[in-house]
Design an enzyme around this catalytic site. Structure first.
Site, mmCIF file in Angstrom:
data_model
loop_
_atom_site.group_PDB
_atom_site.id
_atom_site.type_symbol
_atom_site.label_atom_id
_atom_site.label_comp_id
_atom_site.label_asym_id
_atom_site.label_seq_id
_atom_site.Cartn_x
_atom_site.Cartn_y
_atom_site.Cartn_z
ATOM 1 N N ASP A 17 -4.784 6.986 7.553
ATOM 2 C CA ASP A 17 -3.730 6.013 7.923
ATOM 3 C C ASP A 17 -2.489 6.487 7.108
ATOM 4 O OD1 ASP A 17 -4.501 5.490 5.287
ATOM 5 O OD2 ASP A 17 -4.441 3.523 5.667
ATOM 6 N N ARG A 18 -2.644 7.643 6.397
ATOM 7 C CA ARG A 18 -1.396 8.175 5.810
ATOM 8 C C ARG A 18 -1.386 9.540 6.091
ATOM 9 N NH1 ARG A 18 -2.106 7.732 -0.302
ATOM 10 N NH2 ARG A 18 -0.844 6.376 -0.763
ATOM 11 N N GLU A 38 5.971 2.554 4.027
ATOM 12 C CA GLU A 38 5.843 2.218 2.318
ATOM 13 C C GLU A 38 6.216 3.788 1.682
ATOM 14 O OE1 GLU A 38 2.487 0.174 1.380
ATOM 15 O OE2 GLU A 38 1.378 1.923 2.155
ATOM 16 N N ASP A 77 -9.235 8.257 5.803
ATOM 17 C CA ASP A 77 -9.354 7.443 6.600
ATOM 18 C C ASP A 77 -8.164 7.618 7.600
ATOM 19 O OD1 ASP A 77 -7.332 6.220 4.775
ATOM 20 O OD2 ASP A 77 -7.849 4.210 5.698
ATOM 21 N N SER A 134 4.657 5.285 -0.234
ATOM 22 C CA SER A 134 3.270 5.891 -0.653
ATOM 23 C C SER A 134 2.552 6.482 0.610
ATOM 24 C CB SER A 134 2.355 5.197 -1.175
ATOM 25 O OG SER A 134 2.060 4.079 -0.704
ATOM 26 N N SER A 165 -9.886 4.698 1.813
ATOM 27 C CA SER A 165 -8.771 5.323 2.004
ATOM 28 C C SER A 165 -8.597 6.759 1.223
ATOM 29 C CB SER A 165 -7.648 4.653 2.114
ATOM 30 O OG SER A 165 -6.306 5.365 2.546
ATOM 31 N N ARG A 204 -11.482 -3.780 -2.816
ATOM 32 C CA ARG A 204 -11.936 -2.440 -3.001
ATOM 33 C C ARG A 204 -12.497 -2.204 -4.157
ATOM 34 N NH1 ARG A 204 -7.303 1.921 -1.245
ATOM 35 N NH2 ARG A 204 -7.710 1.131 0.862
#
Length: 622
Positions: free
Chosen positions: A336-337, A434, A334, A436, A175, A73
């Site tokens: 995923d969170r 996690e 993206d 975050s 992300s 990244r």
């Protein structure tokens, strides 16, 4: 480490005449200008050379991207340590070489490529273009490629790798990072992000074949090669079907009057969250119109990270008030969170932390399992996981309910790999997280997944409303049952690596050589675990159960008063982070007292262990 290989011819008399006086840099410049076929990034290097910007050239060309907790990244732009056409080609060539070595059936099983909607005009760089180049490298070598025909959530790539039995996959995404960044996330055949030693071996292979091969630049191969397949419909249909495994109250969902607002933060999440809600029987969530369509400039937010809380959720909260929707779900770009906010009786909004959401998800996934499991199901076969810097609330629930709780190193790549091992040995994994705001509900995807988490929290809120409870009220009930878990995370900036090293070395040689501190101010320390060295005083052999990670600094202190605090360095930024949590017993129910105790302990931790004034640290709160 700089690139190796022979530079080709560069047709520019001006550049031939210019030397930086640094042989290593000259070679790197020649290589870049020989190999890069992207006119915009090539011009960036030419301009730096012509303007004598040798330090910036060295910074850009004399080091290479390395795998961190979320793959490769960096900022988009020219240079071997940036994300661009050339570095993505080089990375994919290295992956091809490594996979060819690891899998004899690589060319039968194929490879998955997905992408988000990031892009940068100044570098002529977009996630879709980078994905096409990734596919081109493999197609040119006769590898079948499952290339998604449009942008997808990151979880679709690991899901597709498993569903299609591919050897690996790549997702082009950064992300929730700032708009200038992009990334390259690699998944192994098990559907989890790569861990060591694969990451180190891939880097070695990248360095062995840095010159682009014939065909590597042919991004049109995606449109012409018979080896390219579009897995979009199959994967989307299968994913939505698998979601039904964690839907427990469809009848309630169909009937509920609860309204939900969803923001996709200018990313990929809108279409997929709408489909997920439909799968669970809900009316579609109300989208934030200004944020529902992809926008690589993230034009309505300063930072495209829903973890930042109320300040970045402003548009969704105002829309929810207007629409009388009590719950807001926010997926990051993206998808995923997941961030969640709930309007309280006084009209204020509560934005839940990742640790608070984990308490809710953990309670929910276990209570649904208990209600729906077969008579012969054994609770001792059930597992939940969290990273070591996340809340210990799942540990408290596990101790009381009889299931297993495990910790991993920070980063979902460690969770995904461990979950796969547990599943392969016949265990049942209900949930992992996690702090975050990364959550894994069920095991269809062995990575964090904001799409499934969004619809699970909606069902949870619907079920709780039928019991006249809010999410916030249920959270208090969970804490009263299993013990309050109050956490605070923040960080200090430090731009001097030797200072960081000195701080951690002092902790390892505190009162005497090879002696860790026994107290921090007035607070006695029960155990010390040092992931960097592999030491753990709580183990009989004094060796850490978690893998040693020598490349980063991380020490965890367990205090006699129930507090657990971790100091660690960031893998991508000049930060020393601290994570502190007061883990109280159920009978310790005075939240104010616990919060004050945590505040004082953090003050002692900073004053005695980090010594910001002496070490020139700059404090930033998260």
């Amino acid at each position: 480490m700089c690139e190796c290989g022979s530079p080709g011819d560069v047709n520019s008399n001006v550049l031939i005449a210019r030397s930086t006086g640094d042989a290593q840099l000259d070679k790197a410049v020649w290589q870049w200008l020989s190999w890069d076929k992207n006119q915009k990034t090539k011009e960036q290097i030419e301009s730096l050379l012509q303007n004598g910007k040798h330090k910036e050239l060295r910074d850009r060309l004399c080091c290479r991207l390395t795998f961190g907790t979320a793959g490769l990244r960096s900022a988009m732009g020219a240079g071997f340590c940036y994300i661009n056409d050339l570095t993505v080609i080089q990375s994919t060539q290295g992956i091809y070489k490594y996979l060819e070595r690891c899998f004899s059936d690589f060319k039968q099983r194929g490879f998955v490529v997905g992408y988000d909607t990031r892009g940068q005009v100044t570098s002529n760089c977009s996630s879709k273009k980078l994905a096409k180049l990734t596919a081109a490298v493999l197609l040119a070598k006769d590898v079948p490629v499952y290339f998604f025909s449009t942008y997808v959530p990151t979880p679709f790539v690991p899901y597709a790798v498993q569903q299609l039995k591919a050897v690996a996959g790549v997702m082009i995404t950064a992300s929730h990072n700032r708009k200038e960044d992009n990334g390259y996330k690699v998944y192994w055949e098990n559907g989890a992000q790569i861990t060591s030693p694969h990451d180190k071996e891939i880097i070695k292979c990248i360095e062995e074949c840095v010159e682009p091969w014939n065909g590597s630049w042919n991004e049109n191969l995606v449109d012409t090669s018979p080896l390219r397949q579009d897995p979009l419909k199959k994967i989307c249909d299968c994913y939505m079907e698998d979601l039904k495994k964690i839907c427990y109250h469809r009848e309630l969902n169909v009937q509920t009057n609860l309204k939900f607002v969803h923001t996709s933060f200018h990313g990929v999440g809108h279409d997929y969250v709408q489909l997920a809600f439909k799968t669970f029987g809900f009316q579609p969530p109300i989208p934030v119109p200004e944020q529902k369509d992809p926008d690589p400039d993230f034009s309505t937010v300063k930072c495209p990270n829903p973890e930042e809380g109320e300040s970045v959720l402003e548009l969704s909260l105002r829309l929810a008030e207007k629409e009388k929707a009590r719950v807001v779900v926010a997926t990051d770009p993206d998808a995923d969170r997941l961030a969640v906010a709930e309007q309280q009786e006084n009209g204020c909004w509560k934005v839940f932390t990742g640790n608070e959401l984990a308490a809710l998800f953990g309670w929910w996934m276990f209570s649904r399992w208990k209600e729906n499991c077969s008579e012969d199901a054994d609770v001792k076969n059930v597992y939940m996981l969290a990273t070591t810097v996340s809340s210990k609330i799942l540990r408290a629930i596990a101790l009381k309910e009889g299931f297993h709780f495990e910790e991993t190193l920070p980063g979902f790549k460690w969770i995904g790999s461990r979950v796969k091992n547990l599943l392969d040995s016949g265990k049942e994994v209900l949930f992992a997280f996690e702090e975050s705001i990364g959550f894994m509900c069920g095991t269809s995807v062995l990575d964090k997944d904001g799409v499934s988490a969004a619809v699970v929290i909606a069902e949870m809120a619907t079920y709780l409303e039928s019991k006249n409870l809010t999410l916030a009220q249920k959270l208090v009930e969970i804490y009263e049952t299993y013990g309050y878990h109050i956490s605070k995370t923040s960080y200090f900036l430090c731009y001097d690596p030797p200072t960081i090293k000195r701080i951690f070395e002092k902790l390892r040689n505190f009162d005497a050589p090879e002696s860790y501190p026994k107290c921090c101010g007035i607070y006695n320390i029960l155990h010390v675990r040092d992931i960097t060295t592999g030491y753990d005083s709580s183990q009989p052999n004094k060796k850490s159960v978690l893998p040693v990670s020598k490349s980063s600094q991380m020490i965890t202190f367990t205090f006699q008063n129930g507090c657990v605090a971790t100091l660690r360095t960031s893998g991508t930024e000049p930060k020393i982070k601290y994570y502190a949590e007061m883990c109280a017993l159920p009978e310790q129910s005075d939240r104010n007292v616990l919060e004050e105790e945590l505040r004082k302990l953090i003050e002692a931790l900073i004053e005695n262990f980090l010594e910001p004034d002496k070490n020139g640290l700059v404090w930033r709160s998260v």
